[in-house]
Design a protein around this motif. Structure first.
Motif, PDB file in Angstrom:
ATOM      1  N   ASP A  46      60.672  30.747  44.647  1.00 33.52           N
ATOM      2  CA  ASP A  46      61.823  30.177  45.373  1.00 33.52           C
ATOM      3  C   ASP A  46      61.903  30.217  46.581  1.00 33.52           C
ATOM      4  OD1 ASP A  46      62.609  29.374  42.613  1.00 33.52           O
ATOM      5  OD2 ASP A  46      63.592  31.179  42.149  1.00 33.52           O
ATOM      6  N   VAL A  47      61.809  31.523  46.950  1.00 35.69           N
ATOM      7  CA  VAL A  47      61.751  31.753  48.466  1.00 35.69           C
ATOM      8  C   VAL A  47      60.826  32.601  49.085  1.00 35.69           C
ATOM      9  CG1 VAL A  47      63.575  32.479  50.380  1.00 35.69           C
ATOM     10  CG2 VAL A  47      64.350  31.683  48.464  1.00 35.69           C
ATOM     11  N   ILE A  84      71.223  30.061  51.515  1.00 37.09           N
ATOM     12  CA  ILE A  84      69.697  29.609  50.693  1.00 37.09           C
ATOM     13  C   ILE A  84      70.079  29.365  49.371  1.00 37.09           C
ATOM     14  CG2 ILE A  84      67.429  30.199  50.252  1.00 37.09           C
ATOM     15  CD1 ILE A  84      67.139  31.620  52.928  1.00 37.09           C
ATOM     16  N   VAL A 144      61.454  35.759  44.578  1.00 37.02           N
ATOM     17  CA  VAL A 144      61.362  36.015  46.286  1.00 37.02           C
ATOM     18  C   VAL A 144      59.799  36.672  46.403  1.00 37.02           C
ATOM     19  CG1 VAL A 144      62.076  37.289  47.994  1.00 37.02           C
ATOM     20  CG2 VAL A 144      63.728  36.478  46.445  1.00 37.02           C
ATOM     21  N   MET A 178      67.007  26.023  43.010  1.00 36.88           N
ATOM     22  CA  MET A 178      65.729  26.844  42.960  1.00 36.88           C
ATOM     23  C   MET A 178      65.171  26.688  41.636  1.00 36.88           C
ATOM     24  SD  MET A 178      66.487  29.992  45.368  1.00 36.88           S
ATOM     25  CE  MET A 178      67.378  29.703  46.987  1.00 36.88           C
ATOM     26  N   HIS A 217      61.527  27.246  49.707  1.00 35.34           N
ATOM     27  CA  HIS A 217      62.556  27.604  50.994  1.00 35.34           C
ATOM     28  C   HIS A 217      61.565  28.794  51.506  1.00 35.34           C
ATOM     29  CE1 HIS A 217      66.321  25.689  49.777  1.00 35.34           C
ATOM     30  NE2 HIS A 217      65.827  26.053  48.610  1.00 35.34           N
ATOM     31  N   ARG A 258      64.664  22.727  54.473  1.00 38.79           N
ATOM     32  CA  ARG A 258      64.541  24.193  53.828  1.00 38.79           C
ATOM     33  C   ARG A 258      63.811  25.162  54.555  1.00 38.79           C
ATOM     34  NH1 ARG A 258      62.741  20.238  50.230  1.00 38.79           N
ATOM     35  NH2 ARG A 258      60.393  21.089  50.247  1.00 38.79           N
TER      36      ARG A 258
END
Length: 467
Positions: free
Chosen positions: A12-13, A449, A36, A454, A271, A419
């Protein structure tokens, strides 16, 4: 988790940088269900805020050992929200000494305007007859009365510009600049030329007006805060890559796609959040995003080095237990002196005195700074030079003061690359200094964020959680 096990997975990030801001950002996102990837360039996250061993003792060398939480204490807030085992202690009081006097003055926890004026008159050699005490108190009172939320928004208003609005006379400007300078560890001239209203008065109000929590994290910020945060990320579905260097941010059709490492591997995500020093960001892009040009130009002009020296003494010569600010009227320099064995006794297993000298200023020869600091300490503590034992010196480019200078800051969200986020300690909005600003940027960056869709998130933040 070893990073080779998941190199082809999407996230997602991706958070680039595992200092305070990056670890806080990753931990906050993981707590809200995001998958993450946290990337640490060094084998141990938080390397820049580590302690180093000195004959059985552990010494801070990269930054002041205390953390100023002005405006709420976001690193403490994250620790509570994530139920992390973070231990923090109140820092000792601050005392001020003029070089050559060998007499220190302890500052009250909440100093009145009158007491601050007394401190200013104590520090300056300016003839009393040219100082208008009434004008100094009037202008100082105006700065102390600015509401915190409004003060944070004044990060782009120059201090001299604000003085003009207050119709402050020149002696008043000089002594208030000096008050901010002793906290920042820089010259008063630099305060006047480069600092914002926020930068000057947030420092003054934290240290002298009782508006901030000044604390020491046990055993240090690396092991006491960043390590629990990275553990939390891994325990909640995230991945931490250690000893991995990002070569570039992958951008396709003006939208972020992920990152590529120096060894050729890639990781993709919805992102990407950059939590590194701003001066390192240009290397990640073939073409610098337009929003970075002015902030980086401004930061580059703020040439400032930090030299810290941890010294283990062979015999006791230091007779102070407070954090000590030593002002040198001959040079205009300000030196922090910290008895680490008192401030962080858990890092000193025996009775030897472990001390920190800290100087900040325009770049100059390292050896010259070390010699100068020893001269200052010899004046304050006779016998200092003869008692110097093992040492751990370090020099680095200042960037914990970047939130204090007047001018444009890096925006939280890129307006040119979809993003892409900036969550380092020098980003806007500004709400603190050093550890606090980094934690604020990481925490609120994560909330911003998290307001976006997501793929693997288990739940979504509500609108009221978004700053």
């Amino acid at each position: 988790m070893d990073h080779h096990d998941s190199e082809h997975e999407d996230y997602d990030v991706i958070v680039v940088g595992a200092g305070t801001s990056g670890a806080v950002c990753a931990g906050t996102l993981a707590s809200r269900g995001a998958r993450v990837l946290l990337i640490s360039e060094t084998a141990t996250p938080g390397y820049n805020v580590r302690c180093v061993p000195l004959d059985g003792h552990l010494a801070y060398i990269q930054q002041p050992p205390w953390h100023m939480s002005w405006g709420g204490g976001h690193w403490a807030r994250v620790a509570r929200e994530l139920n992390l085992p973070v231990r923090a202690h109140a820092a000792p009081p601050i005392s001020v000494m003029v070089r050559g006097s060998r007499r220190s003055t302890r500052m009250p926890l909440i100093a009145s305007t009158t007491e601050l004026c007394e401190l200013l008159f104590h520090l300056t050699e300016m003839p009393r007859e040219i100082l208008d005490r009434g004008d100094t108190e009037r202008v100082l009172r105006a700065g102390l009365a600015i509401p915190p939320g409004q003060l944070c928004k004044m990060h782009d208003v120059g201090l001299e510009q604000w003085f003009d609005r207050q119709q402050a006379d020149q002696p008043t400007r000089l002594v208030i600049e000096l008050l901010a300078a002793v906290v920042a560890g820089v010259s008063s001239e630099r305060i006047g030329k480069t600092f914002s209203v926020f930068g000057a008065f947030a420092l003054i109000r934290t240290c002298f007006a009782g508006e901030g929590i000044i604390s020491v994290i046990e055993p240090d910020i690396q092991r006491g805060l960043i390590q629990p945060l990275t553990n939390y990320v891994q325990e909640h579905g995230g991945v931490v890559w250690r000893g991995t260097k990002v070569q570039r941010v992958l951008v396709e059709r003006e939208a972020v796609r992920g990152v590529q490492m120096t060894d050729g591997r890639t990781a993709t995500a919805s992102h990407v959040a950059l939590a590194v020093g701003n001066q390192r960001i240009p290397a990640f892009f073939t073409e610098l995003p337009a929003e970075l040009c002015e902030p980086l130009r401004k930061e580059a002009a703020f040439e400032h080095d930090q030299v810290t020296i941890a010294t283990l003494l062979t015999r006791p010569v230091v007779d102070v237990t407070d954090k000590l600010l030593i002002h040198d009227p001959a040079t205009g320099a300000n030196v922090w002196f910290v008895p680490l064995n008192v401030v962080a006794p858990w890092n000193s297993p025996d009775a030897r005195q472990l001390c920190l000298q800290w100087w900040g200023g325009p770049a100059r020869g390292h050896n010259a700074v070390v010699n100068y600091l020893d001269d200052v300490c010899e004046d304050a503590f006779p016998g200092w030079k003869a008692a110097v034992g093992q040492r751990a010196p370090a020099a680095r480019r200042y960037h914990w003061l970047n939130s204090c200078y007047a001018g444009a800051k890096v925006p939280r969200r890129s307006p040119t690359i979809e993003r892409l986020w900036y969550v380092g300690e020098s980003t806007e909005p500004v709400a603190g200094i050093a550890t606090e600003q980094a934690a604020f940027a990481g925490y609120h960056g994560a909330l911003a964020i998290g307001a976006h869709p997501m793929p693997s998130r288990r739940r979504r933040l509500t609108g009221r959680d978004i700053p």
